[in-house]
Design a protein around this motif. Structure first.
Motif, PDB file in Angstrom:
ATOM      1  N   HIS A 156       3.141  -2.277   6.647  1.00 16.92           N
ATOM      2  CA  HIS A 156       1.868  -0.685   6.148  1.00 16.92           C
ATOM      3  C   HIS A 156       1.528  -0.615   7.590  1.00 16.92           C
ATOM      4  O   HIS A 156       1.488  -0.808   8.837  1.00 16.92           O
ATOM      5  CB  HIS A 156       0.647  -2.089   6.350  1.00 16.92           C
ATOM      6  N   ASP A 185       0.626  -4.815  14.998  1.00  9.98           N
ATOM      7  CA  ASP A 185       0.692  -5.100  13.582  1.00  9.98           C
ATOM      8  C   ASP A 185       0.148  -3.997  12.766  1.00  9.98           C
ATOM      9  O   ASP A 185      -0.773  -3.544  13.356  1.00  9.98           O
ATOM     10  CB  ASP A 185      -0.714  -6.241  13.336  1.00  9.98           C
ATOM     11  N   ASP A 186       1.181  -4.023  12.134  1.00  6.55           N
ATOM     12  CA  ASP A 186       1.794  -3.833  11.347  1.00  6.55           C
ATOM     13  C   ASP A 186       3.131  -2.963  11.799  1.00  6.55           C
ATOM     14  O   ASP A 186       4.757  -3.102  11.381  1.00  6.55           O
ATOM     15  CB  ASP A 186       1.537  -4.094   9.630  1.00  6.55           C
ATOM     16  N   GLU A 238      -4.096  -0.640   4.705  1.00  8.39           N
ATOM     17  CA  GLU A 238      -3.853  -2.677   4.534  1.00  8.39           C
ATOM     18  C   GLU A 238      -5.290  -3.279   5.140  1.00  8.39           C
ATOM     19  O   GLU A 238      -6.182  -4.177   4.759  1.00  8.39           O
ATOM     20  CB  GLU A 238      -2.502  -2.771   4.869  1.00  8.39           C
ATOM     21  N   GLU A 239      -5.289  -3.088   6.598  1.00  7.11           N
ATOM     22  CA  GLU A 239      -6.525  -3.034   7.345  1.00  7.11           C
ATOM     23  C   GLU A 239      -7.472  -3.210   6.426  1.00  7.11           C
ATOM     24  O   GLU A 239      -8.767  -3.914   6.687  1.00  7.11           O
ATOM     25  CB  GLU A 239      -6.632  -2.385   8.429  1.00  7.11           C
ATOM     26  N   ASP A 262       4.474  -9.518   7.962  1.00  5.02           N
ATOM     27  CA  ASP A 262       3.023  -9.157   8.189  1.00  5.02           C
ATOM     28  C   ASP A 262       2.121 -10.094   8.595  1.00  5.02           C
ATOM     29  O   ASP A 262       1.095 -10.834   8.096  1.00  5.02           O
ATOM     30  CB  ASP A 262       2.628  -8.130   7.198  1.00  5.02           C
ATOM     31  N   TYR A 269       4.638 -10.155  16.454  1.00  2.00           N
ATOM     32  CA  TYR A 269       3.362  -9.852  17.123  1.00  2.00           C
ATOM     33  C   TYR A 269       2.247 -11.322  17.502  1.00  2.00           C
ATOM     34  O   TYR A 269       2.603 -11.846  16.841  1.00  2.00           O
ATOM     35  CB  TYR A 269       2.829  -8.563  16.377  1.00  2.00           C
TER      36      TYR A 269
HETATM   37 ZN   LIG Z   1      -1.147  -6.051   9.191  1.00  2.00          ZN
END
Ligand SMILES: [Zn+2]
Length: 359
Positions: A64, A94-95, A128-129, A152, A328
């Motif tokens: 993402h 991320d990401d 996504e978040e 992810d 990450y």
């Molecule tokens: Zn993520």
């Protein structure tokens, strides 16, 4: 590998949070164009790029483009081993490690004129978040891959998500009547009713296998006013979709009943945000991932999480999905960092699983 890091650092400079993803999407498009990769971008912003391989077998690779929070002018600090920040805000590993690795793969295939063994679909999602919004809106009839690797998750590429919960959102809005505090008898205090009702619910472990959280509460607009309006946003998660649905409905019913008892008008919405996910160990994708990891002297490390991913959406829609570590650590925090050796390892894994290793 220098360029993989450089691509990541370019992406990490882009300070955009959903729904503002203009610059990062432009960057992705420019890189895909430069690598002569055909792609589509949908209304929401999701980009799906296609690279033809020597076999028609299509593998999806997903990352993402959005990040969890604004960067607040934070500086990126690169050491021998890690990429981190000055501690002001998150890094966005991320990401963006995934986004960088996918762009780098497309670039390398083009430059070295390598045809991967598998046909590839690079899936770059937005939002996504913000609740897997891009993945939810993605037209999967356009993304043909039946098997998708979602990059992810924290840690090295052999960190694999075994279970991820079903996620339900509950929104409660109470309408009473504003009044001056001196004339409180003329008002209907929606805030008081909401606080009372909320306090009767158990947050954390709500029921067996179901966790419940009230994350946002809003009451009134002024100190010297009986609040005629109050609302809250809550969520429930569980690996057991039936149990969490039942719990979400019970929470909704509780707030409806409390409103009725105390004379406020309720507006309650319950939404299934994503279904639960469980890794398919019997599938060919899991077997291939394990083989490739084995060829790198790595072993799969399976772990369950209460986090949700784009992969939950794809899996709910019948795709075989595996969620892998993207190098990450400490996502969503100012301590977020990327392990450079693991980032390079992630890239190596992608070359191998796609059959793109240069001869
Ligand atoms: Zn993520």
């Amino acid at each position: 590998m220098q360029r993989l890091i450089k691509t990541f650092l370019d992406l990490a400079e882009i300070d955009e949070v959903h729904p503002d993803e203009f610059k990062v999407l432009t960057y992705v498009e420019q890189r895909l164009k430069a690598a002569k990769v055909a792609y589509t971008r949908d209304k929401m912003g999701n980009i799906v790029a296609r690279i033809k391989g020597s076999s028609p077998d299509v593998l999806g690779l997903c990352g993402h483009v959005d990040i969890a929070a604004p960067l607040l002018g934070r500086k990126v600090v690169v050491t021998d081993k890690e990429i981190q920040t000055d501690g002001v805000a998150l890094l966005g590993g991320d990401d963006k490690t995934a986004v960088a690795a996918l762009l780098e793969l497309a670039t390398e295939l083009h430059e070295r004129k390598v045809t991967p063994a598998k046909s590839l679909e690079l899936i770059f999602t937005v939002g996504e978040e913000a609740g897997l919004l891009g993945a939810k809106s993605l037209d999967l009839t356009k993304a043909k891959a039946k098997r998708i690797l979602v990059l992810d998750w924290f840690g090295p590429v052999n960190n694999i998500v075994s279970d991820s919960p079903a996620y339900f959102k509950v929104d409660v809005s109470y309408k009473g009547k504003d009044a001056h505090p001196a004339l409180w008898q003329q008002g209907i205090n929606a805030g008081a009713v909401l606080m009372k009702a909320a306090s009767q619910l158990h947050q954390g472990d709500y029921a067996k296998d179901v966790i419940f959280n009230i994350g946002v509460v809003r009451i009134g607009h002024a100190r010297n006013k009986v609040p005629g309006h109050a609302s809250l946003q809550a969520e429930l998660r569980s690996y057991n979709t039936a149990a969490v649905r039942k719990a979400a409905e019970a929470v909704g019913a509780h707030f409806r009943k409390a409103a009725k008892a105390d004379g406020v008008k309720p507006l309650i919405t319950i939404e299934e945000n994503s279904g639960s996910y469980r890794i398919n160990k019997a599938g060919s994708l899991y077997r291939e991932v394990a083989e490739v990891l084995g060829s790198m002297d790595l072993e799969s490390k399976l772990e369950s999480t209460y986090g949700c991913f784009d992969g939950n959406i794809f899996a709910t829609r019948g795709r075989d999905v595996i969620n892998l570590g993207a190098a990450y650590y400490n996502p969503h925090s100012p301590d977020e960092k990327v392990n450079i050796a693991e980032f390079i390892q992630l890239y190596d894994f992608l070359r191998r699983i796609t059959g793109s290793k240069p001869k």
